[in-house]
Write a protein that holds these residues in place. Structure first.
Motif, PDB file in Angstrom:
ATOM      1  N   ARG A   1       7.998  -5.038   5.838  1.00  0.00           N
ATOM      2  CA  ARG A   1       7.231  -3.819   5.558  1.00  0.00           C
ATOM      3  C   ARG A   1       6.821  -3.751   4.078  1.00  0.00           C
ATOM      4  NH1 ARG A   1       4.734  -0.642   8.030  1.00  0.00           N
ATOM      5  NH2 ARG A   1       5.775   1.364   7.952  1.00  0.00           N
TER       6      ARG A   1
ATOM      7  N   ASP B   1       2.078   3.679   8.250  1.00  0.00           N
ATOM      8  CA  ASP B   1       3.254   4.239   8.916  1.00  0.00           C
ATOM      9  C   ASP B   1       4.372   4.527   7.932  1.00  0.00           C
ATOM     10  OD1 ASP B   1       2.137   4.108  11.409  1.00  0.00           O
ATOM     11  OD2 ASP B   1       2.822   2.062  11.761  1.00  0.00           O
ATOM     12  N   ASP B   2       5.168   5.514   8.306  1.00  0.00           N
ATOM     13  CA  ASP B   2       6.402   5.740   7.552  1.00  0.00           C
ATOM     14  C   ASP B   2       7.440   4.750   8.045  1.00  0.00           C
ATOM     15  OD1 ASP B   2       5.849   9.238   7.792  1.00  0.00           O
ATOM     16  OD2 ASP B   2       5.429   7.891   6.116  1.00  0.00           O
ATOM     17  N   ASP B   3       8.339   4.368   7.161  1.00  0.00           N
ATOM     18  CA  ASP B   3       9.421   3.470   7.585  1.00  0.00           C
ATOM     19  C   ASP B   3      10.360   4.176   8.545  1.00  0.00           C
ATOM     20  OD1 ASP B   3       9.912   1.428   4.631  1.00  0.00           O
ATOM     21  OD2 ASP B   3       8.417   1.400   6.204  1.00  0.00           O
TER      22      ASP B   3
ATOM     23  N   HIS C   1      -1.839  -5.505   3.722  1.00  0.00           N
ATOM     24  CA  HIS C   1      -1.895  -4.660   4.918  1.00  0.00           C
ATOM     25  C   HIS C   1      -2.995  -5.038   5.897  1.00  0.00           C
ATOM     26  CE1 HIS C   1      -5.116  -2.339   2.985  1.00  0.00           C
ATOM     27  NE2 HIS C   1      -4.422  -2.532   1.887  1.00  0.00           N
TER      28      HIS C   1
ATOM     29  N   ASP D   1       3.832  -0.140  19.543  1.00  0.00           N
ATOM     30  CA  ASP D   1       4.143   0.392  18.210  1.00  0.00           C
ATOM     31  C   ASP D   1       3.937  -0.665  17.132  1.00  0.00           C
ATOM     32  OD1 ASP D   1       4.848   2.674  19.523  1.00  0.00           O
ATOM     33  OD2 ASP D   1       6.987   2.232  19.537  1.00  0.00           O
ATOM     34  N   GLU D   2       2.704  -1.046  16.928  1.00  0.00           N
ATOM     35  CA  GLU D   2       2.456  -2.003  15.844  1.00  0.00           C
ATOM     36  C   GLU D   2       2.581  -1.259  14.507  1.00  0.00           C
ATOM     37  OE1 GLU D   2      -0.791  -5.076  15.887  1.00  0.00           O
ATOM     38  OE2 GLU D   2      -1.497  -3.781  14.275  1.00  0.00           O
ATOM     39  N   TYR D   3       3.318  -1.863  13.612  1.00  0.00           N
ATOM     40  CA  TYR D   3       3.511  -1.213  12.314  1.00  0.00           C
ATOM     41  C   TYR D   3       2.361  -1.576  11.377  1.00  0.00           C
ATOM     42  CZ  TYR D   3       8.170   0.027  13.790  1.00  0.00           C
ATOM     43  OH  TYR D   3       9.220   0.565  14.472  1.00  0.00           O
ATOM     44  N   ASN D   4       1.810  -0.570  10.743  1.00  0.00           N
ATOM     45  CA  ASN D   4       0.820  -0.862   9.716  1.00  0.00           C
ATOM     46  C   ASN D   4       1.163  -0.096   8.447  1.00  0.00           C
ATOM     47  OD1 ASN D   4      -0.335   1.768   9.938  1.00  0.00           O
ATOM     48  ND2 ASN D   4      -1.291   1.082  11.838  1.00  0.00           N
ATOM     49  N   GLU D   5       0.364  -0.312   7.455  1.00  0.00           N
ATOM     50  CA  GLU D   5       0.719   0.160   6.112  1.00  0.00           C
ATOM     51  C   GLU D   5       0.835   1.679   6.007  1.00  0.00           C
ATOM     52  OE1 GLU D   5       0.601   0.681   1.878  1.00  0.00           O
ATOM     53  OE2 GLU D   5      -1.314   0.948   2.865  1.00  0.00           O
TER      54      GLU D   5
ATOM     55  N   GLN E   1       3.975  -5.983   3.574  1.00  0.00           N
ATOM     56  CA  GLN E   1       2.774  -5.418   4.212  1.00  0.00           C
ATOM     57  C   GLN E   1       2.018  -4.463   3.282  1.00  0.00           C
ATOM     58  OE1 GLN E   1       3.379  -2.918   7.682  1.00  0.00           O
ATOM     59  NE2 GLN E   1       1.895  -4.124   8.826  1.00  0.00           N
ATOM     60  N   LYS E   2       2.723  -3.852   2.367  1.00  0.00           N
ATOM     61  CA  LYS E   2       2.057  -2.929   1.439  1.00  0.00           C
ATOM     62  C   LYS E   2       0.974  -3.660   0.632  1.00  0.00           C
ATOM     63  CE  LYS E   2       5.657   0.592   0.791  1.00  0.00           C
ATOM     64  NZ  LYS E   2       6.178   0.500   2.123  1.00  0.00           N
TER      65      LYS E   2
ATOM     66  N   PHE F   1      13.221  -6.620   8.660  1.00  0.00           N
ATOM     67  CA  PHE F   1      12.134  -5.673   8.932  1.00  0.00           C
ATOM     68  C   PHE F   1      11.673  -4.973   7.645  1.00  0.00           C
ATOM     69  CE2 PHE F   1      10.696  -1.386  10.254  1.00  0.00           C
ATOM     70  CZ  PHE F   1       9.587  -1.766  10.982  1.00  0.00           C
TER      71      PHE F   1
ATOM     72  N   LEU G   1      -1.329  -8.664   7.715  1.00  0.00           N
ATOM     73  CA  LEU G   1       0.021  -8.780   8.286  1.00  0.00           C
ATOM     74  C   LEU G   1       0.244  -7.703   9.352  1.00  0.00           C
ATOM     75  CD1 LEU G   1       2.886  -9.945   8.388  1.00  0.00           C
ATOM     76  CD2 LEU G   1       3.484  -8.490   6.446  1.00  0.00           C
ATOM     77  N   PHE G   2       0.561  -8.157  10.552  1.00  0.00           N
ATOM     78  CA  PHE G   2       0.821  -7.247  11.668  1.00  0.00           C
ATOM     79  C   PHE G   2       2.287  -7.391  12.063  1.00  0.00           C
ATOM     80  CE2 PHE G   2      -3.492  -8.935  11.888  1.00  0.00           C
ATOM     81  CZ  PHE G   2      -4.232  -7.767  11.743  1.00  0.00           C
ATOM     82  N   ILE G   3       2.971  -6.276  12.113  1.00  0.00           N
ATOM     83  CA  ILE G   3       4.418  -6.333  12.384  1.00  0.00           C
ATOM     84  C   ILE G   3       4.734  -5.663  13.721  1.00  0.00           C
ATOM     85  CG2 ILE G   3       6.717  -5.681  11.546  1.00  0.00           C
ATOM     86  CD1 ILE G   3       5.498  -5.577   8.713  1.00  0.00           C
ATOM     87  N   HIS G   4       5.495  -6.380  14.510  1.00  0.00           N
ATOM     88  CA  HIS G   4       6.004  -5.811  15.769  1.00  0.00           C
ATOM     89  C   HIS G   4       7.514  -5.950  15.755  1.00  0.00           C
ATOM     90  CE1 HIS G   4       2.058  -5.397  17.710  1.00  0.00           C
ATOM     91  NE2 HIS G   4       1.746  -6.455  16.969  1.00  0.00           N
ATOM     92  N   LYS G   5       8.168  -4.947  16.301  1.00  0.00           N
ATOM     93  CA  LYS G   5       9.637  -4.974  16.264  1.00  0.00           C
ATOM     94  C   LYS G   5      10.224  -4.830  17.664  1.00  0.00           C
ATOM     95  CE  LYS G   5      13.599  -2.693  14.099  1.00  0.00           C
ATOM     96  NZ  LYS G   5      14.263  -3.929  13.652  1.00  0.00           N
TER      97      LYS G   5
END
Lengths: 114, 234
Positions: free
Chosen positions: B52, A112-114, B59, A106-110, B55-56, B48, B62-66
């Motif tokens: 995010r 995606d919804d929060d 984008h 589940d990599e988050y990218n721009e 990241q806007k 987090f 920046l890669f985000i993993h949680k």
């Protein structure tokens, strides 16, 4: 008869009966039955013939049989704690692997919804 | 400037409850044109959400993993390294989120890798600049790391490290906590990786002093190293 013999001999006999009943009812595996049986028989034997522990202790250079049992008990506890630590550590590692798999999937990218 | 040609430099930032410092740290790195992999290790604050928001604007970089629950620094670093490898990184740099590192030092730690004189670089903090409580603990950890893992490093607990992607792929990391630093040293030795140490500057603030290797963490690391030395399959 000494006090510990008065206490432990009936307890061991009750445990022996319980183990035999569990086995008869098919509620324990053969291995756990044999191990439990062995443990109870050893306790019973040591209660009836306490001098055995002194003889064994002497072989290891320990004077009193009770000291020998005490040392064995402490050693047994240490081994048990170590095994439990390893088991817990393995579980923690598995949990971490699972958390990592989810995080990588589940990599988050721009978008995606929060 | 740093991210030219086909070489992809990934800065891997593990973060746990770093809402106070995260934005400035990440934005500095992104403005320097690095790719950043942020691993939020189950933070309970706004780490987090801040990531995010950043990241806007960034984008593409920046890669985000949680981590859905906190698993520790070591676990976060391993996730970040794997994510960087998945993104075809050429070089991977680990960088603390608490603001203790200077982004300018990244160029210095990458240099031996680019020159192919090293596979792994550890950024060495200058111990004389370090508060006395940290100085002794870190020195002790260097000695313990040497005793247990056979490689003496001037700053075994440093959070600023750089790897070639090939070296990163060889690391077998399992420690979940701060002990990851010593484990990395062990893996350098075990894999016969070429290794260099580069002096780095460190910014000491209340934030940076509250985290890192204190006495309790040091004892935990020692305990882990002792237990691990009894394990047959590492």
């Amino acid at each position: 008869m000494l006090i510990y013999q008065i206490i432990f001999i009936p307890i061991s006999l009750i445990a022996l009966i319980a183990i035999l009943i569990r086995q008869k009812e098919g509620r324990s595996s053969l291995l756990s039955f044999l191990l439990s049986l062995l443990a109870v028989l050893i306790v019973l034997l040591l209660c009836i013939f306490p001098d055995i522990t002194t003889n064994i202790a002497n072989i290891f250079g320990i004077r009193r049989g009770l000291d020998f049992i005490f040392i064995l008990g402490v050693l047994g506890c240490y081994i048990l704690i170590y095994k439990m630590y390893i088991m817990l550590d393995n579980l923690e590692n598995e949990l971490t692997d699972l958390v990592r798999k989810i995080a990588l999937k589940d990599e988050y990218n721009e978008q995606d919804d929060d | 400037m740093t991210n030219k040609t086909s070489e992809k430099i990934f800065i891997m930032v593990p973060a746990y409850n770093e809402e106070k410092t995260l934005e400035s740290v990440i934005v500095d790195l992104l403005d320097s044109k690095y790719y950043v992999v942020l691993v939020d290790d189950g933070s309970k604050d706004n780490t987090f959400q801040i990531a995010r928001t950043i990241q806007k604007k960034y984008h593409n970089n920046l890669f985000i993993h949680k981590h859905i629950i906190n698993r520790g620094l070591g676990a976060a670093i391993k996730t970040g390294i794997q994510a960087s490898i998945n993104h075809d990184a050429s070089y991977i740099v680990t960088f603390d989120a608490d603001g203790q590192h200077n982004p300018q030092d990244i160029i210095n730690v990458l240099k031996p890798l680019k020159d192919k004189t090293a596979d792994v670089v550890i950024g060495s903090r200058i111990f004389s600049d370090m508060p006395i409580t940290r100085n002794f603990g870190n020195y002790l950890m260097n000695i313990l790391t040497f005793i247990f893992h056979g490689l003496y490093v001037h700053d075994s607990q440093s959070g600023l490290r750089a790897f070639t992607v090939d070296a990163a792929k060889k690391l077998k990391l399992n420690y979940r906590g701060y002990d990851i630093s010593s484990e990395i040293i062990r893996e350098i030795k075990a894999n016969n990786l070429k290794f260099a140490e580069i002096p780095i500057t460190t910014i000491y603030t209340d934030e940076t002093m509250n985290k890192g290797t204190n006495t309790t963490v040091g004892l935990k690391i020692l305990f882990r190293m002792i237990i691990d030395s009894f394990k047959i399959n590492k």
